[in-house]
Design a protein around this motif. Structure first.
Motif, PDB file in Angstrom:
ATOM      1  N   ARG A  21     -99.383  62.554 -67.146  1.00 54.98           N
ATOM      2  CA  ARG A  21     -98.547  62.870 -66.195  1.00 54.98           C
ATOM      3  C   ARG A  21     -98.356  64.062 -64.975  1.00 54.98           C
ATOM      4  NH1 ARG A  21     -93.426  64.233 -67.257  1.00 54.98           N
ATOM      5  NH2 ARG A  21     -93.001  64.001 -68.822  1.00 54.98           N
ATOM      6  N   GLN A  22     -97.940  64.396 -66.210  1.00 54.22           N
ATOM      7  CA  GLN A  22     -97.743  66.313 -65.604  1.00 54.22           C
ATOM      8  C   GLN A  22     -98.610  66.125 -65.103  1.00 54.22           C
ATOM      9  OE1 GLN A  22     -97.138  67.712 -69.474  1.00 54.22           O
ATOM     10  NE2 GLN A  22     -95.113  67.424 -69.432  1.00 54.22           N
ATOM     11  N   LEU A  23     -99.702  65.994 -65.134  1.00 50.86           N
ATOM     12  CA  LEU A  23    -100.941  66.398 -64.093  1.00 50.86           C
ATOM     13  C   LEU A  23    -101.151  65.868 -62.825  1.00 50.86           C
ATOM     14  CD1 LEU A  23    -103.840  66.858 -66.952  1.00 50.86           C
ATOM     15  CD2 LEU A  23    -103.181  68.463 -65.773  1.00 50.86           C
ATOM     16  N   ARG A  24     -99.707  64.633 -62.577  1.00 46.29           N
ATOM     17  CA  ARG A  24    -100.283  64.277 -61.288  1.00 46.29           C
ATOM     18  C   ARG A  24     -99.147  64.402 -60.228  1.00 46.29           C
ATOM     19  NH1 ARG A  24    -102.227  59.138 -60.525  1.00 46.29           N
ATOM     20  NH2 ARG A  24    -102.392  59.608 -58.514  1.00 46.29           N
ATOM     21  N   ALA A  25     -97.790  65.716 -61.337  1.00 42.59           N
ATOM     22  CA  ALA A  25     -96.725  65.723 -61.026  1.00 42.59           C
ATOM     23  C   ALA A  25     -95.304  64.780 -60.692  1.00 42.59           C
ATOM     24  CB  ALA A  25     -97.443  66.654 -59.607  1.00 42.59           C
ATOM     25  N   MET A  26     -95.741  64.147 -62.082  1.00 44.23           N
ATOM     26  CA  MET A  26     -95.095  62.476 -61.851  1.00 44.23           C
ATOM     27  C   MET A  26     -94.233  63.038 -63.214  1.00 44.23           C
ATOM     28  SD  MET A  26     -96.064  58.560 -62.812  1.00 44.23           S
ATOM     29  CE  MET A  26     -97.031  58.870 -61.424  1.00 44.23           C
ATOM     30  N   SER A  27     -92.354  62.845 -62.500  1.00 45.35           N
ATOM     31  CA  SER A  27     -92.034  62.957 -64.096  1.00 45.35           C
ATOM     32  C   SER A  27     -91.478  61.837 -64.869  1.00 45.35           C
ATOM     33  CB  SER A  27     -90.141  63.251 -62.836  1.00 45.35           C
ATOM     34  OG  SER A  27     -90.050  61.696 -62.201  1.00 45.35           O
ATOM     35  N   GLN A  28     -90.442  61.581 -65.386  1.00 38.45           N
ATOM     36  CA  GLN A  28     -90.759  60.694 -65.965  1.00 38.45           C
ATOM     37  C   GLN A  28     -89.717  60.036 -65.795  1.00 38.45           C
ATOM     38  OE1 GLN A  28     -88.615  62.646 -70.008  1.00 38.45           O
ATOM     39  NE2 GLN A  28     -90.472  62.936 -70.791  1.00 38.45           N
ATOM     40  N   THR A  29     -88.633  60.184 -64.801  1.00 36.45           N
ATOM     41  CA  THR A  29     -88.061  59.411 -64.407  1.00 36.45           C
ATOM     42  C   THR A  29     -88.773  58.264 -63.383  1.00 36.45           C
ATOM     43  OG1 THR A  29     -86.414  60.723 -64.391  1.00 36.45           O
ATOM     44  CG2 THR A  29     -86.384  58.682 -62.698  1.00 36.45           C
ATOM     45  N   GLU A  30     -89.389  58.841 -62.899  1.00 38.81           N
ATOM     46  CA  GLU A  30     -90.645  58.104 -61.218  1.00 38.81           C
ATOM     47  C   GLU A  30     -92.094  57.081 -62.106  1.00 38.81           C
ATOM     48  OE1 GLU A  30     -94.388  59.419 -58.297  1.00 38.81           O
ATOM     49  OE2 GLU A  30     -92.846  61.156 -59.339  1.00 38.81           O
ATOM     50  N   LEU A  31     -92.444  57.704 -63.685  1.00 38.80           N
ATOM     51  CA  LEU A  31     -93.221  56.761 -64.585  1.00 38.80           C
ATOM     52  C   LEU A  31     -92.426  55.944 -64.510  1.00 38.80           C
ATOM     53  CD1 LEU A  31     -96.102  56.237 -65.720  1.00 38.80           C
ATOM     54  CD2 LEU A  31     -95.022  58.230 -67.660  1.00 38.80           C
ATOM     55  N   GLY A  32     -91.574  56.109 -65.264  1.00 38.42           N
ATOM     56  CA  GLY A  32     -90.319  55.018 -65.755  1.00 38.42           C
ATOM     57  C   GLY A  32     -90.363  53.775 -64.673  1.00 38.42           C
ATOM     58  N   LYS A  33     -89.811  54.108 -63.491  1.00 36.12           N
ATOM     59  CA  LYS A  33     -89.523  53.307 -62.781  1.00 36.12           C
ATOM     60  C   LYS A  33     -90.885  52.300 -62.314  1.00 36.12           C
ATOM     61  CE  LYS A  33     -85.999  55.859 -60.096  1.00 36.12           C
ATOM     62  NZ  LYS A  33     -85.667  56.696 -58.759  1.00 36.12           N
ATOM     63  N   LYS A  34     -91.939  53.247 -62.296  1.00 34.80           N
ATOM     64  CA  LYS A  34     -93.457  52.478 -62.148  1.00 34.80           C
ATOM     65  C   LYS A  34     -93.869  51.306 -63.247  1.00 34.80           C
ATOM     66  CE  LYS A  34     -95.074  56.087 -58.611  1.00 34.80           C
ATOM     67  NZ  LYS A  34     -96.766  56.433 -58.222  1.00 34.80           N
ATOM     68  N   SER A  35     -93.423  51.932 -64.119  1.00 32.53           N
ATOM     69  CA  SER A  35     -93.349  51.328 -65.046  1.00 32.53           C
ATOM     70  C   SER A  35     -92.720  49.822 -65.934  1.00 32.53           C
ATOM     71  CB  SER A  35     -94.305  51.834 -66.639  1.00 32.53           C
ATOM     72  OG  SER A  35     -93.276  52.618 -66.763  1.00 32.53           O
ATOM     73  N   GLY A  36     -91.391  50.243 -65.378  1.00 28.59           N
ATOM     74  CA  GLY A  36     -90.143  49.146 -65.787  1.00 28.59           C
ATOM     75  C   GLY A  36     -89.373  49.354 -66.226  1.00 28.59           C
ATOM     76  N   VAL A  37     -89.024  51.461 -66.662  1.00 29.74           N
ATOM     77  CA  VAL A  37     -88.398  51.120 -68.057  1.00 29.74           C
ATOM     78  C   VAL A  37     -88.020  52.627 -68.050  1.00 29.74           C
ATOM     79  CG1 VAL A  37     -89.749  49.805 -70.132  1.00 29.74           C
ATOM     80  CG2 VAL A  37     -90.058  52.920 -68.538  1.00 29.74           C
ATOM     81  N   SER A  38     -86.648  52.885 -68.816  1.00 28.28           N
ATOM     82  CA  SER A  38     -85.974  53.658 -68.099  1.00 28.28           C
ATOM     83  C   SER A  38     -86.699  55.424 -68.359  1.00 28.28           C
ATOM     84  CB  SER A  38     -84.644  53.995 -69.237  1.00 28.28           C
ATOM     85  OG  SER A  38     -84.724  54.241 -70.062  1.00 28.28           O
ATOM     86  N   PHE A  39     -86.290  56.467 -68.014  1.00 33.42           N
ATOM     87  CA  PHE A  39     -87.025  57.783 -68.318  1.00 33.42           C
ATOM     88  C   PHE A  39     -86.721  58.290 -69.571  1.00 33.42           C
ATOM     89  CE2 PHE A  39     -82.824  59.269 -67.583  1.00 33.42           C
ATOM     90  CZ  PHE A  39     -82.795  60.512 -68.261  1.00 33.42           C
TER      91      PHE A  39
END
Length: 128
Positions: A21-39
């Motif tokens: 996800r880091q290659l997409r400049a996406m944080s754990q928080t952002e990925l969590g929100k998009k996938s419905g879970v916490s960072f």
């Protein structure tokens, strides 16, 4: 009733691909929100301490714009444009130099020093 956590190589590899996800400049928080879970849950998936259910895997893949097969390491050619550089990154991490550099870099506790190392390496690469 407790249980002992056993990290399998499979879950570690899956976690490493989720970290892309880091290659997409996406944080754990952002990925969590998009996938419905916490960072925190994303972090646990990335280090391989929490298993990823099939439905969660699909949501993570959707959030990253890849197929679940890509996260299993099976379909990288179909998604090169989405996560460009995945093959190069995996090859680097698998090389002796990549492993050595990664291990040394992780031992640097100070974020400012790590940033300086990255800047230094980029300047060396630009000079070649």
């Amino acid at each position: 009733m407790g249980y002992e956590l056993v990290r399998s190589p499979f879950h570690s590899e899956l976690g490493a691909r989720i970290r892309l996800r880091q290659l997409r400049a996406m944080s754990q928080t952002e990925l969590g929100k998009k996938s419905g879970v916490s960072f925190q849950r994303i972090h646990k998936h990335e280090i391989g301490s929490n298993r990823v259910s099939p439905s969660r895997l699909q949501k993570i893949a959707d959030a990253l714009g890849v197929t679940p097969a890509t996260l299993f390491g099976q379909d990288t050619s179909a998604n090169d444009g989405v996560l460009g550089g995945v093959k190069d990154l995996e090859a680097f991490i698998a090389s002796a130099e990549g492993k050595e550099l990664n291990e040394a870099f992780q031992r640097i506790g100070d974020a400012r020093i790590r940033k300086s190392v990255v800047t230094f390496v980029k300047s060396l690469a630009g000079a070649c």
